[in-house]
Write a protein that holds these residues in place. Structure first.
Motif, mmCIF file in Angstrom:
data_model
loop_
_atom_site.group_PDB
_atom_site.id
_atom_site.type_symbol
_atom_site.label_atom_id
_atom_site.label_comp_id
_atom_site.label_asym_id
_atom_site.label_seq_id
_atom_site.Cartn_x
_atom_site.Cartn_y
_atom_site.Cartn_z
ATOM 1 N N PRO A 282 0.777 4.031 -7.535
ATOM 2 C CA PRO A 282 2.072 3.082 -7.573
ATOM 3 C C PRO A 282 1.851 1.673 -6.946
ATOM 4 O O PRO A 282 2.776 0.846 -6.998
ATOM 5 C CB PRO A 282 2.915 3.909 -6.649
ATOM 6 N N GLY A 283 0.679 1.497 -6.536
ATOM 7 C CA GLY A 283 0.204 0.298 -5.676
ATOM 8 C C GLY A 283 0.724 -0.994 -6.578
ATOM 9 O O GLY A 283 1.234 -2.066 -6.001
ATOM 10 N N PRO A 284 0.099 -1.149 -7.943
ATOM 11 C CA PRO A 284 0.606 -2.347 -8.718
ATOM 12 C C PRO A 284 2.093 -2.537 -8.940
ATOM 13 O O PRO A 284 2.497 -3.803 -8.864
ATOM 14 C CB PRO A 284 -0.165 -1.944 -9.945
ATOM 15 N N LEU A 285 2.645 -1.428 -9.243
ATOM 16 C CA LEU A 285 4.258 -1.668 -9.161
ATOM 17 C C LEU A 285 4.883 -2.075 -7.747
ATOM 18 O O LEU A 285 5.682 -2.879 -7.689
ATOM 19 C CB LEU A 285 4.694 -0.247 -9.705
ATOM 20 N N ASP A 286 4.530 -1.597 -6.830
ATOM 21 C CA ASP A 286 4.919 -1.815 -5.533
ATOM 22 C C ASP A 286 4.774 -3.177 -5.249
ATOM 23 O O ASP A 286 5.574 -3.660 -4.280
ATOM 24 C CB ASP A 286 4.380 -0.622 -4.411
ATOM 25 N N ALA A 287 3.551 -3.709 -5.554
ATOM 26 C CA ALA A 287 3.179 -5.020 -5.287
ATOM 27 C C ALA A 287 4.392 -5.896 -5.747
ATOM 28 O O ALA A 287 4.500 -7.123 -5.114
ATOM 29 C CB ALA A 287 1.902 -5.281 -5.839
ATOM 30 N N GLN A 288 5.082 -5.548 -6.819
ATOM 31 C CA GLN A 288 6.011 -6.567 -7.547
ATOM 32 C C GLN A 288 7.104 -6.799 -6.483
ATOM 33 O O GLN A 288 8.088 -7.835 -6.759
ATOM 34 C CB GLN A 288 6.513 -6.135 -8.941
ATOM 35 N N TYR A 289 7.321 -5.857 -5.615
ATOM 36 C CA TYR A 289 8.399 -5.906 -4.562
ATOM 37 C C TYR A 289 8.292 -6.441 -3.234
ATOM 38 O O TYR A 289 7.223 -6.216 -2.921
ATOM 39 C CB TYR A 289 9.118 -4.351 -4.580
ATOM 40 N N ARG A 290 9.134 -7.161 -2.840
ATOM 41 C CA ARG A 290 8.985 -7.531 -1.397
ATOM 42 C C ARG A 290 9.083 -6.495 -0.580
ATOM 43 O O ARG A 290 9.683 -5.314 -0.577
ATOM 44 C CB ARG A 290 10.332 -8.562 -0.908
ATOM 45 N N GLY A 291 8.344 -6.356 0.659
ATOM 46 C CA GLY A 291 8.310 -5.405 1.390
ATOM 47 C C GLY A 291 7.024 -4.898 2.412
ATOM 48 O O GLY A 291 7.095 -4.144 3.151
ATOM 49 N N GLY A 292 6.007 -5.741 1.881
ATOM 50 C CA GLY A 292 4.652 -5.715 2.770
ATOM 51 C C GLY A 292 3.778 -4.399 2.244
ATOM 52 O O GLY A 292 4.099 -4.112 1.175
ATOM 53 N N ALA A 293 3.203 -4.202 3.102
ATOM 54 C CA ALA A 293 1.869 -3.212 2.660
ATOM 55 C C ALA A 293 2.693 -1.722 2.280
ATOM 56 O O ALA A 293 3.657 -1.294 2.791
ATOM 57 C CB ALA A 293 0.969 -3.042 3.885
ATOM 58 N N MET A 294 1.783 -1.058 1.306
ATOM 59 C CA MET A 294 2.228 0.265 1.154
ATOM 60 C C MET A 294 2.045 1.289 2.214
ATOM 61 O O MET A 294 1.162 1.177 2.906
ATOM 62 C CB MET A 294 1.368 0.822 -0.125
ATOM 63 N N THR A 295 3.129 2.106 2.566
ATOM 64 C CA THR A 295 3.204 2.872 3.595
ATOM 65 C C THR A 295 3.274 4.428 3.008
ATOM 66 O O THR A 295 3.623 4.389 1.850
ATOM 67 C CB THR A 295 4.240 2.672 4.650
ATOM 68 N N PRO A 296 2.912 5.451 3.667
ATOM 69 C CA PRO A 296 3.146 6.663 3.535
ATOM 70 C C PRO A 296 4.825 7.052 2.894
ATOM 71 O O PRO A 296 4.835 7.651 2.006
ATOM 72 C CB PRO A 296 2.773 7.479 4.441
ATOM 73 N N THR A 297 5.568 6.379 3.786
ATOM 74 C CA THR A 297 6.977 6.356 3.405
ATOM 75 C C THR A 297 7.277 6.002 2.014
ATOM 76 O O THR A 297 7.999 6.553 1.177
ATOM 77 C CB THR A 297 7.921 5.994 4.283
ATOM 78 N N ARG A 298 6.693 4.677 1.569
ATOM 79 C CA ARG A 298 6.916 4.083 0.324
ATOM 80 C C ARG A 298 6.253 4.812 -0.633
ATOM 81 O O ARG A 298 6.720 4.976 -1.585
ATOM 82 C CB ARG A 298 6.443 2.639 0.405
ATOM 83 N N GLU A 299 4.968 5.593 -0.522
ATOM 84 C CA GLU A 299 4.345 6.241 -1.357
ATOM 85 C C GLU A 299 5.254 7.586 -1.529
ATOM 86 O O GLU A 299 5.232 7.840 -2.661
ATOM 87 C CB GLU A 299 3.074 6.965 -0.793
ATOM 88 N N PHE A 300 5.911 8.141 -0.725
ATOM 89 C CA PHE A 300 6.901 9.245 -0.986
ATOM 90 C C PHE A 300 7.876 8.681 -1.802
ATOM 91 O O PHE A 300 8.187 9.630 -2.782
ATOM 92 C CB PHE A 300 7.173 9.848 0.299
ATOM 93 N N GLN A 301 8.498 7.591 -1.696
ATOM 94 C CA GLN A 301 9.642 7.175 -2.374
ATOM 95 C C GLN A 301 9.108 6.999 -3.901
ATOM 96 O O GLN A 301 10.064 7.412 -4.864
ATOM 97 C CB GLN A 301 10.130 5.902 -1.779
ATOM 98 N N TRP A 302 7.971 6.385 -4.237
ATOM 99 C CA TRP A 302 7.469 6.493 -5.406
ATOM 100 C C TRP A 302 7.258 7.690 -6.039
ATOM 101 O O TRP A 302 7.718 7.961 -7.316
ATOM 102 C CB TRP A 302 6.140 5.614 -5.699
ATOM 103 N N PHE A 303 6.789 8.812 -5.355
ATOM 104 C CA PHE A 303 6.491 10.008 -5.793
ATOM 105 C C PHE A 303 8.131 10.696 -6.263
ATOM 106 O O PHE A 303 8.041 11.160 -7.162
ATOM 107 C CB PHE A 303 5.700 10.882 -4.882
ATOM 108 N N SER A 304 8.920 10.301 -5.187
ATOM 109 C CA SER A 304 10.287 11.058 -5.386
ATOM 110 C C SER A 304 10.865 10.561 -7.006
ATOM 111 O O SER A 304 11.508 11.050 -7.820
ATOM 112 C CB SER A 304 11.189 10.664 -4.617
#
Length: 130
Positions: free
Chosen positions: A27-49
């Motif tokens: 999910p990192g490349p997609l997450d990088a498009q959005y404002r919000g800083g570094a990927m965190t476990p919470t954000r990884e979980f949100q992408w997984f959801s």
């Protein structure tokens, strides 16, 4: 179900599964498009959801290939089209700017969602048998 509608359903399901795999495993490349800083476990979980939701969407739409009544198939296709239409509209009208998407990324993301909605509407509109 007409051949064109079947093709759209299969391509749509595969597209959702591709999204799911991308979000589950990289999910990192997609997450990088959005404002919000570094990927965190919470954000990884949100992408997984979100990925899990796309798996569900694919599973539900594939049911239309086994349903006998066209009216029942259309209801499922229209619900899926509504989801993608809602996604496109909310990105263009509010969330795209709010989460900091670049203009080009916003139009690509929302445009793909709008295209999915349009294809599903086409599939539903052509499915009149049964």
């Amino acid at each position: 179900m007409p051949r064109l509608s079947k093709c759209i359903v299969v391509v749509y399901a595969l597209f959702n599964l591709l999204i799911a795999c991308t979000l589950m495993f990289d999910p990192g490349p997609l997450d990088a498009q959005y404002r919000g800083g570094a990927m965190t476990p919470t954000r990884e979980f949100q992408w997984f959801s979100i990925a899990s939701f796309h798996v569900f969407m694919a599973a539900v739409v594939l049911l239309t290939l086994r349903i006998g009544r066209a009216a029942d198939r259309r209801a499922i296709l229209l619900a899926n089209a509504g989801f993608y239409g809602w996604d496109a509209a909310t990105q263009w009208l509010y969330w795209g700017d709010r989460v900091g998407l670049a203009t080009a990324d916003l139009h690509v993301n929302a445009g793909v969602s709008a295209g999915c909605a349009a294809l599903l509407l086409l599939a539903a509109g052509r499915d009149r048998e049964g």
